[in-house]
Scaffold this motif. Sequence first.
Motif, PDB file in Angstrom:
ATOM      1  N   GLU A 151    -107.197   5.614 -37.139  1.00 41.54           N
ATOM      2  CA  GLU A 151    -106.660   4.288 -36.860  1.00 41.54           C
ATOM      3  C   GLU A 151    -106.057   3.667 -38.112  1.00 41.54           C
ATOM      4  O   GLU A 151    -105.003   3.009 -38.060  1.00 41.54           O
ATOM      5  N   GLN A 152    -106.695   3.873 -39.260  1.00 38.86           N
ATOM      6  CA  GLN A 152    -106.145   3.349 -40.514  1.00 38.86           C
ATOM      7  C   GLN A 152    -104.824   4.028 -40.863  1.00 38.86           C
ATOM      8  O   GLN A 152    -103.899   3.371 -41.374  1.00 38.86           O
ATOM      9  N   SER A 164    -102.190   2.323 -38.591  1.00 37.87           N
ATOM     10  CA  SER A 164    -102.036   0.892 -38.851  1.00 37.87           C
ATOM     11  C   SER A 164    -101.426   0.631 -40.222  1.00 37.87           C
ATOM     12  O   SER A 164    -100.586  -0.269 -40.372  1.00 37.87           O
ATOM     13  N   GLU A 165    -101.814   1.419 -41.220  1.00 35.89           N
ATOM     14  CA  GLU A 165    -101.268   1.221 -42.564  1.00 35.89           C
ATOM     15  C   GLU A 165     -99.800   1.601 -42.652  1.00 35.89           C
ATOM     16  O   GLU A 165     -99.091   1.174 -43.557  1.00 35.89           O
ATOM     17  N   GLY A 210     -97.841   0.873 -40.109  1.00 35.91           N
ATOM     18  CA  GLY A 210     -97.182  -0.046 -39.191  1.00 35.91           C
ATOM     19  C   GLY A 210     -96.801   0.600 -37.874  1.00 35.91           C
ATOM     20  O   GLY A 210     -95.847   0.180 -37.219  1.00 35.91           O
ATOM     21  N   THR A 246     -97.846   1.995 -33.916  1.00 34.49           N
ATOM     22  CA  THR A 246     -98.757   1.852 -32.780  1.00 34.49           C
ATOM     23  C   THR A 246     -98.713   3.142 -31.981  1.00 34.49           C
ATOM     24  O   THR A 246     -97.746   3.406 -31.261  1.00 34.49           O
TER      25      THR A 246
END
Length: 218
Positions: free
Chosen positions: A73-74, A77-78, A80, A82
């Motif tokens: 997930e990191q 998310s890092e 940007g 989805t």
Amino acid sequence: MHSDFWLQRWQDGQIGFHRSDVMPLLQKHWPSLELPTGSRVLVPLCGKTLDMHWLAAQGHRVLGVELSALAVEQFFSEAGLTPQRHRTAFGEHYSAGPIEIICGDAFALDEAVLADIAGVYDRAALIALPPPLRQQYRDTLYARLPQGCRGVLITLEYPQDEKQGPPFSVDQADVEQLFTAPWQTTLLERRDILDQQPDFRAQGVSALSTAVYQLRNG
């Protein structure tokens, strides 16, 4: 190392093995594999390495495998991103653009999942495993990679009695013992990195090198 050990490391943020930049040795030696654009590349025990973005930028489709959902997930998310998600028998699949990560057990992937893998990048997987698990890793994941698969393997070498792993020391003899026929290994580079790793020196390690190997299956 059992899975709970690594899950706890991610939960506690004890991820000193994670690099905040792309591995220069990957950039230097990956082109030697001469993989065609569009080739699918496996990154086992991938964490949230930025090396996957670099491999994707070279025109590859990247398949990472990672135990920790937090790491996966990191990663997205890092960046940007989805990711789209779906579940299979192998775990939760996260996909965005040319990068897919399976949150699951790298030892449990079967030949069908790996059938179109043309390349493998192993920087943090083999050295994370104690000797008994290295053999299991070879006999499961590497044994299921298709003939013709090529890869880059990066290891660490230091006096094992001076420091408790992980990461573990994996010297050239270890590599050659693990990767017997049909695999072929070629040492591409070895360099002294002790001065760049003050944590190792602080733990009493007297010598530390990194080595890069080209791997070929058949």
